[in-house]
Structures are given as structure tokens and as C-alpha cells.
Design a protein around this motif. Sequence first.
Motif, short mmCIF file in Angstrom:
data_model
loop_
_atom_site.label_atom_id
_atom_site.label_comp_id
_atom_site.label_asym_id
_atom_site.label_seq_id
_atom_site.Cartn_x
_atom_site.Cartn_y
_atom_site.Cartn_z
N THR A 170 1.69 -108.80 -70.57
CA THR A 170 2.73 -109.78 -70.90
C THR A 170 2.80 -110.04 -72.40
OG1 THR A 170 3.51 -112.04 -70.49
CG2 THR A 170 1.13 -111.74 -70.57
N GLY A 171 3.98 -110.47 -72.84
CA GLY A 171 4.14 -110.91 -74.22
C GLY A 171 3.96 -112.42 -74.34
N LYS A 172 3.58 -113.07 -73.24
CA LYS A 172 3.48 -114.54 -73.25
C LYS A 172 2.04 -114.98 -72.96
CE LYS A 172 8.17 -115.02 -71.37
NZ LYS A 172 8.36 -113.84 -70.49
N SER A 208 17.04 -100.49 -56.31
CA SER A 208 17.21 -101.54 -55.29
C SER A 208 18.64 -101.70 -54.85
CB SER A 208 16.72 -102.88 -55.84
OG SER A 208 17.62 -103.34 -56.85
N SER A 224 8.69 -102.48 -65.16
CA SER A 224 10.11 -102.85 -65.20
C SER A 224 10.58 -102.92 -66.65
CB SER A 224 10.33 -104.20 -64.50
OG SER A 224 9.60 -105.21 -65.15
N ARG A 242 0.95 -107.33 -74.15
CA ARG A 242 1.84 -106.17 -73.98
C ARG A 242 1.92 -105.29 -75.22
NH1 ARG A 242 7.67 -109.23 -73.59
NH2 ARG A 242 8.32 -108.97 -75.75
N SER A 286 11.30 -99.25 -62.58
CA SER A 286 12.57 -99.84 -62.14
C SER A 286 13.42 -100.38 -63.27
CB SER A 286 12.30 -100.99 -61.16
OG SER A 286 11.52 -101.99 -61.78
N MET A 318 14.41 -101.48 -67.68
CA MET A 318 14.72 -100.95 -69.01
C MET A 318 14.83 -102.05 -70.06
SD MET A 318 18.73 -100.31 -68.46
CE MET A 318 19.59 -101.81 -68.85
N THR A 322 12.83 -105.59 -55.41
CA THR A 322 12.53 -104.42 -56.25
C THR A 322 11.02 -104.24 -56.39
OG1 THR A 322 14.57 -104.85 -57.44
CG2 THR A 322 12.99 -103.40 -58.52
N ILE A 348 12.78 -96.31 -58.80
CA ILE A 348 13.09 -97.39 -57.86
C ILE A 348 14.53 -97.85 -58.06
CG2 ILE A 348 12.49 -99.74 -57.14
CD1 ILE A 348 10.29 -97.59 -56.58
N THR A 360 5.50 -111.51 -66.55
CA THR A 360 6.04 -112.85 -66.26
C THR A 360 7.48 -112.79 -65.78
OG1 THR A 360 6.88 -113.25 -68.48
CG2 THR A 360 4.58 -113.92 -68.04
N GLY A 361 8.10 -111.61 -65.83
CA GLY A 361 9.50 -111.48 -65.39
C GLY A 361 9.60 -111.53 -63.87
N GLY A 362 10.83 -111.47 -63.38
CA GLY A 362 11.05 -111.55 -61.94
C GLY A 362 10.37 -110.42 -61.20
N VAL A 363 10.68 -109.18 -61.57
CA VAL A 363 10.07 -108.02 -60.90
C VAL A 363 8.56 -108.05 -61.11
CG1 VAL A 363 9.94 -105.50 -60.79
CG2 VAL A 363 12.16 -106.62 -61.19
N1 LIG Z 1 15.99 -100.50 -60.48
C1 LIG Z 1 16.43 -101.59 -59.87
O1 LIG Z 1 16.96 -101.55 -58.78
C2 LIG Z 1 16.21 -102.92 -60.54
C3 LIG Z 1 16.20 -104.10 -59.80
C4 LIG Z 1 15.89 -105.31 -60.47
C5 LIG Z 1 15.67 -105.29 -61.84
N2 LIG Z 1 15.76 -104.12 -62.49
C6 LIG Z 1 15.51 -104.05 -63.93
O2 LIG Z 1 14.17 -104.44 -64.17
C7 LIG Z 1 14.09 -105.07 -65.43
C8 LIG Z 1 13.43 -106.44 -65.25
O3 LIG Z 1 14.27 -107.25 -64.45
P1 LIG Z 1 13.85 -108.76 -64.17
O4 LIG Z 1 14.91 -109.34 -63.32
O5 LIG Z 1 12.43 -108.81 -63.77
O6 LIG Z 1 13.98 -109.34 -65.66
P2 LIG Z 1 13.30 -110.62 -66.31
O7 LIG Z 1 12.99 -111.63 -65.27
O8 LIG Z 1 14.16 -111.00 -67.46
O9 LIG Z 1 11.88 -110.08 -66.83
C9 LIG Z 1 11.74 -109.11 -67.80
C10 LIG Z 1 10.38 -109.30 -68.47
O10 LIG Z 1 10.12 -108.14 -69.27
C11 LIG Z 1 9.39 -108.53 -70.43
N3 LIG Z 1 10.18 -108.13 -71.60
C12 LIG Z 1 11.37 -108.63 -72.01
N4 LIG Z 1 11.80 -107.99 -73.10
C13 LIG Z 1 10.87 -107.06 -73.39
C14 LIG Z 1 10.74 -106.07 -74.40
N5 LIG Z 1 11.68 -105.93 -75.36
N6 LIG Z 1 9.65 -105.27 -74.40
C15 LIG Z 1 8.70 -105.41 -73.44
N7 LIG Z 1 8.77 -106.34 -72.45
C16 LIG Z 1 9.85 -107.14 -72.44
C17 LIG Z 1 9.20 -110.03 -70.36
O11 LIG Z 1 7.95 -110.27 -69.71
P3 LIG Z 1 6.60 -110.57 -70.55
O12 LIG Z 1 6.97 -111.61 -71.55
O13 LIG Z 1 5.65 -111.04 -69.49
O14 LIG Z 1 6.17 -109.30 -71.22
C18 LIG Z 1 10.30 -110.47 -69.43
O15 LIG Z 1 9.98 -111.68 -68.78
C19 LIG Z 1 15.50 -105.10 -65.97
O16 LIG Z 1 15.71 -103.98 -66.80
C20 LIG Z 1 16.36 -105.00 -64.74
O17 LIG Z 1 17.62 -104.47 -65.01
C21 LIG Z 1 16.01 -102.94 -61.89
#
Ligand SMILES: NC(=O)c1ccc[n+]([C@@H]2O[C@H](COP(=O)([O-])OP(=O)(O)OC[C@H]3O[C@@H](n4cnc5c(N)ncnc54)[C@H](OP(=O)(O)O)[C@@H]3O)[C@@H](O)[C@H]2O)c1
Length: 329
Positions: free
Chosen positions: A181-183, A271, A222, A201, A244, A246, A133, A269, A159-162
Motif C-alpha cells: 500500500t501507499g498508505k 469481471s 489491481s 508500495r 485486473s 491499471m 473482481t 481477470i 487499501t483499494g476496493g479490489v
Molecule cells: N478487470 C476488471 O474486471 C476490473 C474490475 C474492477 C476493477 N478493475 C480495475 O482495478 C483497479 C482498481 O479498482 P478499485 O475499484 O479497487 O480502485 P480503488 O478502490 O480506487 O483502489 C485502487 C488502489 O490502488 C492504489 N493506487 C492508486 N493509484 C496508484 C498508483 N498510481 N500506483 C500504485 N497504486 C495506486 C491505491 O491503494 P494503496 O494506496 O493501498 O496503494 C488505491 O486505493 C482499477 O484499474 C479498476 O479499473 C478491473
Amino acid sequence: MTDFRAFTAEKIDDGVRRGVVELADADLPADGVLVDVHWSGVNYKDALAATENGGVARISPLVVGIDLAGEVLESDDAAFVPGDQVLAHGYGLGVSRHGGFAQHARVPADWLVPLPAGLTTREAMTVGTAGYTAALSVLALLDHGVAPDAGPMVVTGATGGVGSMAVSMLAGLGFEVSAATGKPDAADWLTALGARSVVDRKELTDVGRPLQSATWAGAVDSVGGATLAHVIATIRPFGAVAASGMVGGVELPTTVLPFILRGVALLGIDSVNTPITERRAVWERVASDLKPPMLDRMAEVVTLDGVEGALEEISRGGVTGRYLVDVRG
Ligand SMILES: NC(=O)c1ccc[n+]([C@@H]2O[C@H](COP(=O)([O-])OP(=O)(O)OC[C@H]3O[C@@H](n4cnc5c(N)ncnc54)[C@H](OP(=O)(O)O)[C@@H]3O)[C@@H](O)[C@H]2O)c1
């Protein structure tokens, strides 16, 4: 009939029962290429798929896991033969068809990506759906004309995956990246991935005015919600945001002003449904110029027994980087 271990989620009267169970090949769909799964990854969507009201799972019980990489054991399609190394993600995997948190999976041939030269199965799943993604986001920005000399980029949810994959890919291409980031504890890690600066953040979660100081040439977001609205308001003229996710909300409280007065582009985006030919081409880029330089520092390895803890951590937004599942471990 081979028995193997799998992490499943099953709807029950008062919620979802999830955990590791024994399955046999006969429990898998009858059609498709049988894959000996080596690695999977834990994604935010997996946490939704394994949650009562997550709105993702379409079958019950479901082998959770929206991505996988491994080796072909048996094939019903001439395009793949036993021994081929492959990866798969998206479409219905881990949603409407059993997914990657299992030692065996049967996957339609036209969902499979031959493992590109330059990636191991482990590296492919360290990148995983999240990194794919991020790659789509970076490629969309490049296609739009956002180049490293256009100015600084911001990555939210860094810090998240995306987010972490996007930081690493953009930095590897020579962009100046700010990681939001929040971390605060993760600042050194984000810097090691290539971030030039780390932003709290909270500075991005106030929607504010629809046009603010034009700061960023582009963004990978993301998070969505108020964060995405704020980011759009701070993009330089003719810049773009690849959106990408929410995790911060599905609403987008903005106006048309950034689009019509600054020519800002919002690039969506998806994926999940990328046509397979494009998907295979994007993975070739992930294995070459987009390959994150620090992949071996970007994931924590868990076994199938550790998936439960990883899902809980992701639901709390507590993850730093990726969880890589050693399915055979
Ligand atoms: N469109 C697509 O095809 C696609 C594909 C993959 C993922 N996604 C979406 O992309 C998003 C992220 O996925 P991921 O796998 O990267 O998730 P993840 O690894 O859980 O990472 C999300 C990151 O967002 C931040 N975060 C979490 N809660 C938050 C909040 N309430 N407000 C602001 N920031 C917050 C945190 O980072 P910090 O602590 O660093 O701020 C967290 O590590 C999800 O919504 C997922 O469904 C979409």
C-alpha cells in the motif's frame, strides 16, 4: 410515472455536468426488470464514467453506477417476480445503460443475480464489483493450484476496493497475505482485515530485473504497470498473478523470462463479461467460503449527495476500502 433521484453525468460543451437530478421510470430503458435500488457502490470505473475523457460512458446523460442491489418491483421475465432480492453489475450497467446511482433501475433479466442466501443487499454492495473482481482473482489462483501452503501472497493496491477485498478473502481462506500500500496509516486496518504484513508500495514500483528473488507464491494485482512487472519478477516457480487493474498504468514492462524460466502464469481477470451462469455461481462463493469476515468495517456509507465527493476521492487514489451508496438515504 414515479419520480426518483439519480446521480447522472452528462456531456456538455466544456466537459461533463454531474450531480443529483429527478428522473421518472419513463426515463429508464423500456425493457427489463424494474428494481427498487437499495444500495450501490462507488468503483474506480465510475470515476472514469463520470469524467470527460474517461473513455467509459457510452450514453449521455448516463445514470452512473456499475453495480446495484435491491428488490424487484416489476418483471418482464418469468424468472423474477416482485419482491425478489437481486444484484447486478458489469455488462453495460453504468456504461451503455443507466446504472446503480438511482432509486430505480431497469435491468435485463439475464444480467440479474438472485441475492444468495448469506448476503444482505447491503453486504452484496459492500463487496460490489470490486469484491466480485477480487473473488474472480482468488478463484483463478485456486484453480491454478496456488494453495495456502504454497507460500506467501502479495496484494497490490491493498487499501483499494479490489485490493482490500482480496486481502480479506485470501486471509479468510488461510493464506499468508502481504498487503502492498501507499498508505502507511492504513496498516492497522489492513492487519485487522487479515494481512500478516504490510509493504510500502514504493518497494514494488521499481521494475528492476525481470527475474528477482522468488518471494511470492501468488499475487492479486489491481495496479498494473511497473508494479505488475515487478510482482511477476518476484513470483516463485509455477506461481501465478491474477491481474485486473491499471491504476498504475497500462504498460507491462517485462520480458518472457518469468514465464519461460519459472513457469509463472499471468491470469487475466475480466469481471464485466463473465457469463451469467458463472457469475451467479461466483456470488454463491462470495456468500459462503469467500465472504470477507470484516465486511462491516470495509465501507464508508454515502448518500447520492455524497457520490460526488467519493468520486473525487477515488480519482485521487485516496480511498481506503469501499464507498457504499445508500441510494434511498
Ligand atoms: N478487470 C476488471 O474486471 C476490473 C474490475 C474492477 C476493477 N478493475 C480495475 O482495478 C483497479 C482498481 O479498482 P478499485 O475499484 O479497487 O480502485 P480503488 O478502490 O480506487 O483502489 C485502487 C488502489 O490502488 C492504489 N493506487 C492508486 N493509484 C496508484 C498508483 N498510481 N500506483 C500504485 N497504486 C495506486 C491505491 O491503494 P494503496 O494506496 O493501498 O496503494 C488505491 O486505493 C482499477 O484499474 C479498476 O479499473 C478491473
